[in-house]
Write a protein that holds these residues in place. Sequence first.
Motif, PDB file in Angstrom:
ATOM      1  N   ALA A  44       1.754  -7.918 -11.964  1.00  0.00           N
ATOM      2  CA  ALA A  44       0.673  -7.266 -11.354  1.00  0.00           C
ATOM      3  C   ALA A  44       1.351  -7.281  -9.868  1.00  0.00           C
ATOM      4  N   HIS A  45       0.871  -6.141  -9.223  1.00  0.00           N
ATOM      5  CA  HIS A  45       1.477  -5.860  -7.836  1.00  0.00           C
ATOM      6  C   HIS A  45       1.187  -6.840  -6.603  1.00  0.00           C
ATOM      7  N   MET A  46       2.149  -7.097  -5.946  1.00  0.00           N
ATOM      8  CA  MET A  46       2.163  -8.064  -4.845  1.00  0.00           C
ATOM      9  C   MET A  46       1.102  -7.484  -3.924  1.00  0.00           C
ATOM     10  N   GLY A  47       0.286  -8.194  -3.525  1.00  0.00           N
ATOM     11  CA  GLY A  47      -1.122  -7.937  -2.457  1.00  0.00           C
ATOM     12  C   GLY A  47      -2.025  -6.725  -3.311  1.00  0.00           C
ATOM     13  N   MET A  48      -1.944  -6.364  -4.319  1.00  0.00           N
ATOM     14  CA  MET A  48      -2.545  -5.582  -5.157  1.00  0.00           C
ATOM     15  C   MET A  48      -2.804  -5.924  -6.486  1.00  0.00           C
ATOM     16  N   SER A  49      -3.323  -6.955  -6.763  1.00  0.00           N
ATOM     17  CA  SER A  49      -3.201  -7.331  -8.148  1.00  0.00           C
ATOM     18  C   SER A  49      -3.901  -6.846  -9.285  1.00  0.00           C
ATOM     19  N   MET A  92       4.726 -19.752 -13.154  1.00  0.00           N
ATOM     20  CA  MET A  92       3.531 -19.173 -14.011  1.00  0.00           C
ATOM     21  C   MET A  92       2.235 -19.147 -13.142  1.00  0.00           C
ATOM     22  N   GLU A  93       2.099 -20.330 -12.589  1.00  0.00           N
ATOM     23  CA  GLU A  93       0.752 -20.835 -11.894  1.00  0.00           C
ATOM     24  C   GLU A  93       0.701 -19.649 -10.447  1.00  0.00           C
ATOM     25  N   ARG A  94       1.971 -19.833  -9.658  1.00  0.00           N
ATOM     26  CA  ARG A  94       2.088 -18.942  -8.638  1.00  0.00           C
ATOM     27  C   ARG A  94       2.059 -17.448  -9.030  1.00  0.00           C
ATOM     28  N   GLU A  95       2.468 -16.972  -9.857  1.00  0.00           N
ATOM     29  CA  GLU A  95       2.465 -15.681 -10.225  1.00  0.00           C
ATOM     30  C   GLU A  95       1.124 -15.272 -10.456  1.00  0.00           C
ATOM     31  N   THR A 114       4.153 -10.926  -7.663  1.00  0.00           N
ATOM     32  CA  THR A 114       5.329 -10.538  -7.070  1.00  0.00           C
ATOM     33  C   THR A 114       5.785  -9.292  -7.492  1.00  0.00           C
ATOM     34  N   GLY A 115       5.170  -8.304  -8.354  1.00  0.00           N
ATOM     35  CA  GLY A 115       5.518  -7.111  -8.695  1.00  0.00           C
ATOM     36  C   GLY A 115       5.452  -6.117  -7.578  1.00  0.00           C
ATOM     37  N   GLU A 121      11.544  -3.440 -14.196  1.00  0.00           N
ATOM     38  CA  GLU A 121      12.559  -3.156 -15.270  1.00  0.00           C
ATOM     39  C   GLU A 121      13.744  -4.237 -14.608  1.00  0.00           C
ATOM     40  N   ILE A 122      13.672  -4.856 -13.518  1.00  0.00           N
ATOM     41  CA  ILE A 122      14.487  -5.557 -12.908  1.00  0.00           C
ATOM     42  C   ILE A 122      13.843  -6.827 -12.338  1.00  0.00           C
ATOM     43  N   VAL A 123      14.299  -8.059 -12.705  1.00  0.00           N
ATOM     44  CA  VAL A 123      13.601  -9.168 -11.978  1.00  0.00           C
ATOM     45  C   VAL A 123      14.598 -10.266 -11.260  1.00  0.00           C
ATOM     46  N   PHE A 124      14.219 -10.517 -10.046  1.00  0.00           N
ATOM     47  CA  PHE A 124      15.120 -11.395  -9.350  1.00  0.00           C
ATOM     48  C   PHE A 124      14.137 -12.728  -9.094  1.00  0.00           C
ATOM     49  N   MET A 125      14.556 -13.835 -10.070  1.00  0.00           N
ATOM     50  CA  MET A 125      13.816 -14.990  -9.969  1.00  0.00           C
ATOM     51  C   MET A 125      14.505 -15.914  -9.062  1.00  0.00           C
TER      52      MET A 125
END
Length: 158
Positions: A91-96, A47-50, A55-56, A103-107
């Motif tokens: 939030a978008h990676m590089g453009m938060s 959660m902190e890293r996100e 990573t969106g 719709e899909i998450v790869f943890m």
Amino acid sequence: MNYDNLFQRDLIILNAEYQDQNDLFRSNFKNLQDKGLVNSSYCTALMERESLYPTGLANEKIQFAIPHTDVTHVNQPFVHVVRLKKPIRFAHMGMSDQPVDAEIVFMLGIKDPKGQVGLLSEIMSCFNDQSFIDHVRTINDSQRMEAYLKNKFGRQSK
């Protein structure tokens, strides 16, 4: 590199529902910890890293997320696949400041920092392939999804 061993049927959840990103992380953390894949700091670290490094990702075909954290919080490598019934905001990676309704998450649970870059690159490449997107959107059986992902991510070594 061959990543097929990172995919396991019991780490594939299809048509899941969560309130938000933190609910997704917390709900899946217990399962990952019970399997010995992560240590007790994993969920908080994720959660902190996100919040610091979102990573969106989105392209014209799909919106997805690939959350991960430092290797120190992971005991064994894995990819936890979650296909959502209703998208979850990242939030978008590089453009938060830009939202991504994943719709899909790869943890990812990575133990080798050098391997992380290759796996991230391979996942992003797959999400640019319409055939891959169609498969991950429509396969409704975790065993079939596991076989598909193992085949797709194991092909580099063949």
